[in-house]
Design an enzyme around this catalytic site. Structure first.
Site, mmCIF file in Angstrom:
data_model
loop_
_atom_site.group_PDB
_atom_site.id
_atom_site.type_symbol
_atom_site.label_atom_id
_atom_site.label_comp_id
_atom_site.label_asym_id
_atom_site.label_seq_id
_atom_site.Cartn_x
_atom_site.Cartn_y
_atom_site.Cartn_z
ATOM 1 N N CYS A 109 34.151 85.423 64.259
ATOM 2 C CA CYS A 109 34.689 84.274 64.965
ATOM 3 C C CYS A 109 35.862 84.685 65.812
ATOM 4 C CB CYS A 109 35.124 83.224 63.965
ATOM 5 S SG CYS A 109 35.958 81.862 64.732
ATOM 6 N N LYS A 150 38.598 64.856 64.318
ATOM 7 C CA LYS A 150 37.363 65.647 64.222
ATOM 8 C C LYS A 150 37.249 66.290 62.848
ATOM 9 C CE LYS A 150 37.506 70.043 65.825
ATOM 10 N NZ LYS A 150 37.057 71.058 64.868
HETATM 11 C C1 UD1 Z 1 40.077 74.287 58.766
HETATM 12 C C2 UD1 Z 1 40.073 73.541 60.058
HETATM 13 C C3 UD1 Z 1 40.716 74.386 61.153
HETATM 14 C C4 UD1 Z 1 42.107 74.864 60.717
HETATM 15 C C5 UD1 Z 1 42.042 75.520 59.347
HETATM 16 C C6 UD1 Z 1 43.418 75.853 58.789
HETATM 17 C C7 UD1 Z 1 38.097 72.158 59.858
HETATM 18 C C8 UD1 Z 1 36.722 71.872 60.319
HETATM 19 N N1 UD1 Z 1 38.691 73.224 60.412
HETATM 20 O O1 UD1 Z 1 39.285 75.459 58.953
HETATM 21 O O2 UD1 Z 1 40.819 73.597 62.332
HETATM 22 O O3 UD1 Z 1 42.596 75.810 61.646
HETATM 23 O O4 UD1 Z 1 41.400 74.651 58.402
HETATM 24 O O5 UD1 Z 1 44.208 74.721 58.745
HETATM 25 O O6 UD1 Z 1 38.663 71.433 59.061
HETATM 26 N N2 UD1 Z 1 39.337 81.883 53.748
HETATM 27 C C9 UD1 Z 1 38.808 82.870 52.938
HETATM 28 N N3 UD1 Z 1 37.657 82.580 52.222
HETATM 29 C C10 UD1 Z 1 37.039 81.362 52.281
HETATM 30 C C11 UD1 Z 1 37.592 80.369 53.110
HETATM 31 C C12 UD1 Z 1 38.745 80.654 53.826
HETATM 32 O O7 UD1 Z 1 39.338 83.978 52.864
HETATM 33 O O8 UD1 Z 1 36.016 81.184 51.607
HETATM 34 C C13 UD1 Z 1 40.569 82.170 54.530
HETATM 35 C C14 UD1 Z 1 40.351 82.100 56.048
HETATM 36 O O9 UD1 Z 1 39.861 83.309 56.558
HETATM 37 C C15 UD1 Z 1 41.749 81.773 56.535
HETATM 38 C C16 UD1 Z 1 42.315 80.891 55.411
HETATM 39 O O10 UD1 Z 1 41.513 81.146 54.264
HETATM 40 O O11 UD1 Z 1 42.525 82.938 56.640
HETATM 41 C C17 UD1 Z 1 42.315 79.416 55.697
HETATM 42 O O12 UD1 Z 1 41.021 79.047 56.154
HETATM 43 P P1 UD1 Z 1 40.417 77.597 55.894
HETATM 44 O O13 UD1 Z 1 41.489 76.671 55.422
HETATM 45 O O14 UD1 Z 1 39.198 77.732 55.073
HETATM 46 O O15 UD1 Z 1 39.999 77.177 57.353
HETATM 47 P P2 UD1 Z 1 38.754 76.270 57.693
HETATM 48 O O16 UD1 Z 1 38.546 75.342 56.564
HETATM 49 O O17 UD1 Z 1 37.630 77.122 58.189
#
Ligand code: UD1
Length: 430
Positions: A120, A22
């Site tokens: 979330c 996914k």
């Molecule tokens: C993706 C996955 C999810 C998985 C996660 C971590 C998809 C669709 N989802 O989520 O299943 O659990 O990676 O492996 O691929 N963060 C910030 N600022 C940002 C972006 C992220 O602070 O702009 C932080 C988040 O709050 C979190 C961390 O970075 O603490 C990692 O998040 P991220 O890797 O971005 O997760 P997703 O990409 O949303």
């Protein structure tokens, strides 16, 4: 709302075929925005998030054909005209990964309006790093009425250093960079297999990318991309979940169509727990005959132990002899499965980012509530060994990311059935 009814106590035996990932399919579908030609994706999983993304692209004017069964889980997407480059709140609220369309929309059309994802179930999940990167590439970004509006005549290459490793952030900016003018260098990128999968598709579309899968990625922007055909990687988290299902029930389960290389950290921990794992290039067999032993896990970015397997591993730890420490480093507030596992008889104490699991605790059936995708999977796993009949409510969370999990589990002997028939009902966000 659908529920699962699970009677525990049967060791699972047999073979399960793993679906496409996914989390690869979502960015790859968004990548189709970058070209007016047709993009064909194979091995697309039949899960609700994919249907949500179909709706999202269709609402912007794309032609999206999704086929399952004989159509081999294929989607054909053609974004010839994007008449309405807007990701509407009604769609974004049900799937945070909708922010993946931000980068490709600006790159292709020069403008994007994307509803801000709200709070979330598993922590704040901001998208500030997506925004910062796009601004560095020359996008003007404003925010009002709950929407982000981004504009740029043509994005320009930039040097981006991510403050924190982000999977969809890396993917979003990668999709923006492929059509930007000049070179983009991105440092501290996510190295997840899903990033590599997306880069493979973009390369097949004519993008010039070096270093995907490493922490520094270099992109030479091109004027236009063309159509391509691409096969999505197997889902490593679905595979990991079924490995735990085999192990926790003392069963003998073989997964086919998976990629063991993507599961090293999970396999390593299963072996530490005393589970026997036999690998070939695309199969994994798990057997667990002796008592499970405890093991500590600490979630990390890839190639570390995935946060998306933390809840499932915790269910396993309740059945292992000894104390396991489970530390969650990626998301705050990702222990919502704990209280439900405790209601089933588990001995777990949470202190900040660490949960202490004391095993082995006999579990007994209870009525429990699914709270997010992976937390729900851990409840299914616990129910498979609980005494009696567990009822899991709100399984729409599971349907977001697991393809017919109850059919796959029934195929290896689990006593699980679904009641209710509103599979496609829209959930609130998770
Ligand atoms: C993706 C996955 C999810 C998985 C996660 C971590 C998809 C669709 N989802 O989520 O299943 O659990 O990676 O492996 O691929 N963060 C910030 N600022 C940002 C972006 C992220 O602070 O702009 C932080 C988040 O709050 C979190 C961390 O970075 O603490 C990692 O998040 P991220 O890797 O971005 O997760 P997703 O990409 O949303």
């Amino acid at each position: 709302m659908d529920k699962f009814i699970i009677r525990g106590g049967t060791p699972l035996q047999g073979t399960i075929r793993i679906s496409g990932a996914k989390n690869s399919a979502l960015p790859c579908m968004a990548a189709a925005i970058l070209t007016e030609d047709e993009v064909t994706l194979e091995n697309i999983p039949d899960v609700r998030d994919i249907e949500t993304e179909r709706k999202l692209l269709a609402s912007m004017g794309a032609e999206v054909e999704l086929g399952y069964g004989r159509a081999h889980h294929r989607t054909r997407i053609r974004c010839a005209l994007l008449s309405d480059p807007v990701a509407k709140y009604e769609i974004v609220k049900t799937m945070r990964a909708s922010s993946l369309v931000l980068g490709p929309l600006i790159a292709r059309t020069g403008m994007a309006r994307v509803a801000m994802p709200g709070g979330c179930a598993i922590g704040g999940r901001p998208i500030d790093l997506h925004i910062k990167g796009l601004q560095a590439m020359g996008a003007e970004i404003t925010q009002e009425h709950g929407y982000l509006e981004a504009r740029a005549k043509r994005l320009r290459g930039a040097h981006i250093v991510f403050d924190k490793i982000t999977v969809t952030g890396t993917e979003d900016l990668l999709m923006a960079a492929v059509l930007a003018g000049g070179e983009t260098v991105m440092e501290n990128c996510a190295r997840e297999p899903e990033v590599t999968d997306l880069a493979a598709l973009l390369t097949a579309m004519g993008a010039r990318i070096e270093g995907a899968g490493a922490s520094t990625i270099r992109v030479q922007g091109v004027e236009r991309l063309h159509g391509a055909r691409h096969r999505i990687n197997p889902d490593r988290i679905e595979a990991g979940t079924f490995l735990v299902a085999g192990a926790i029930t003392g069963g003998d389960v073989t997964l086919t169509g998976c990629n063991p290389n993507h599961l090293s950290a999970v396999l390593h921990k299963l072996q530490e727990c005393g589970v026997v794992c036999d690998l070939t290039a695309d199969t994994i067999r798990v057997r667990s005959q002796s008592n499970l032993r405890s093991a500590d896990i600490s979630t990390e970015e890839y190639p570390g132990f995935p946060t998306d397997m933390q809840a499932q591993f915790m269910a396993l730890a309740t059945q292992a002899e000894g104390t396991s420490l489970v530390t969650e480093n990626i998301f705050e507030n990702r222990f919502m499965h704990v209280q439900e596992l405790v209601r089933m008889g588990a001995n777990i104490r949470v202190d900040g980012r660490t949960a202490t699991v004391r095993g082995r605790s006999p579990l007994s059936a209870a009525a429990v509530m699914a709270s997010d995708l992976r937390a729900s999977a851990s409840l299914v796993l616990a129910a498979l060994v609980a005494e009696g009949e567990t009822i899991i409510d709100r399984v729409y969370h599971i349907d977001r990311g697991y393809e017919r999990i109850e059919e796959k589990l029934r195929g290896v002997g689990a006593k699980i059935r679904r009641i209710g028939n509103v599979f496609r009902e829209e959930p609130e966000s998770a």
